[in-house]
Write an enzyme that holds these catalytic residues in place. Structure first.
Site, short mmCIF file in Angstrom:
data_model
loop_
_atom_site.label_atom_id
_atom_site.label_comp_id
_atom_site.label_asym_id
_atom_site.label_seq_id
_atom_site.Cartn_x
_atom_site.Cartn_y
_atom_site.Cartn_z
CD GLU A 31 2.97 106.90 56.41
OE1 GLU A 31 2.80 107.61 55.40
OE2 GLU A 31 2.07 106.74 57.26
CG HIS A 87 0.76 106.13 51.82
ND1 HIS A 87 -0.45 106.23 51.19
CD2 HIS A 87 0.49 106.00 53.14
CE1 HIS A 87 -1.42 106.16 52.08
NE2 HIS A 87 -0.88 106.02 53.28
CG HIS A 89 -0.62 102.75 56.48
ND1 HIS A 89 -1.98 102.58 56.57
CD2 HIS A 89 -0.42 104.00 56.01
CE1 HIS A 89 -2.59 103.69 56.16
NE2 HIS A 89 -1.66 104.56 55.80
CG ASP A 100 -3.60 107.56 54.34
OD1 ASP A 100 -2.58 108.25 54.44
OD2 ASP A 100 -3.70 106.41 54.84
#
Length: 188
Positions: A31, A87, A89, A100
């Site tokens: 990630e 961020h 995935h 999250d």
């Protein structure tokens, strides 16, 4: 600098979105994680009040693996230009997980970018995890001048300001092994 900026978030600069997509792809299969920063729209040449996301701050010490990214929150600056987070995935799922959602408390917008990291492989969410609109804006990003200096510039400024008496110009040093002065001299 204006003390009170409009809090309306107008969008993300196209160049910043491209950076996020590329950084996420380079980090794959782990990630990617960062914090979104915005600039005043008028500073970017837009004839409108509001903010545009122009920068991503990556916190030192951030660790990641294929299913999570961990940020040392003590390293996150108290930053008025921070407007949210981003961020990736790596599995390509473009919706927030329960983990999250627990981190979405601060900021106005939270982006999730998914594999294969193409121009449409991202979504924006509000603090509650509800999908929101984030326009892509074509603006010229401001030049980041923070690191536009040399050690000589730092030494000269310190001498001129009289803030440090231990800085010695190289030509005034008695031997080449003397390490007085320089950027880290204040640590002694």
């Amino acid at each position: 600098m204006r003390l009170f900026r409009s809090s309306e978030l107008l969008g993300i600069a196209r160049e910043t979105l491209e950076f996020v997509l590329e950084a996420s792809e380079e980090t794959h299969p782990n990630e990617y994680m960062g914090f979104l920063r915005a600039d005043d729209a008028r500073k970017l040449g837009l004839d409108r009040s509001g903010q545009v996301i122009t920068n991503v701050l990556v916190i030192p010490g951030t660790t990641s693996n294929p299913v999570s990214a961990t940020v040392k929150t003590s390293m996150k600056p108290n930053d008025v230009s921070s407007v949210g987070s981003v961020h990736s995935h790596p599995n390509g799922v473009l919706r927030p997980s329960d983990a999250d959602l627990s981190t979405f408390g601060q900021g106005k917008v939270h982006m999730i970018v998914g594999a294969p990291y193409g121009r449409d492989d991202w979504r924006a969410f509000d603090n509650q995890g509800e999908r929101t609109t984030l326009d892509v804006v074509d603006v010229d990003l401001p030049e980041d001048q923070f690191f536009d200096f040399t050690q000589s510039d730092i030494d000269a400024e310190l001498l001129a300001d009289g803030r440090h008496s231990g800085v010695v110009a190289p030509e005034d040093r008695e031997d080449d092994d003397d390490d007085r002065g320089g950027l880290f001299s204040w640590l002694r």
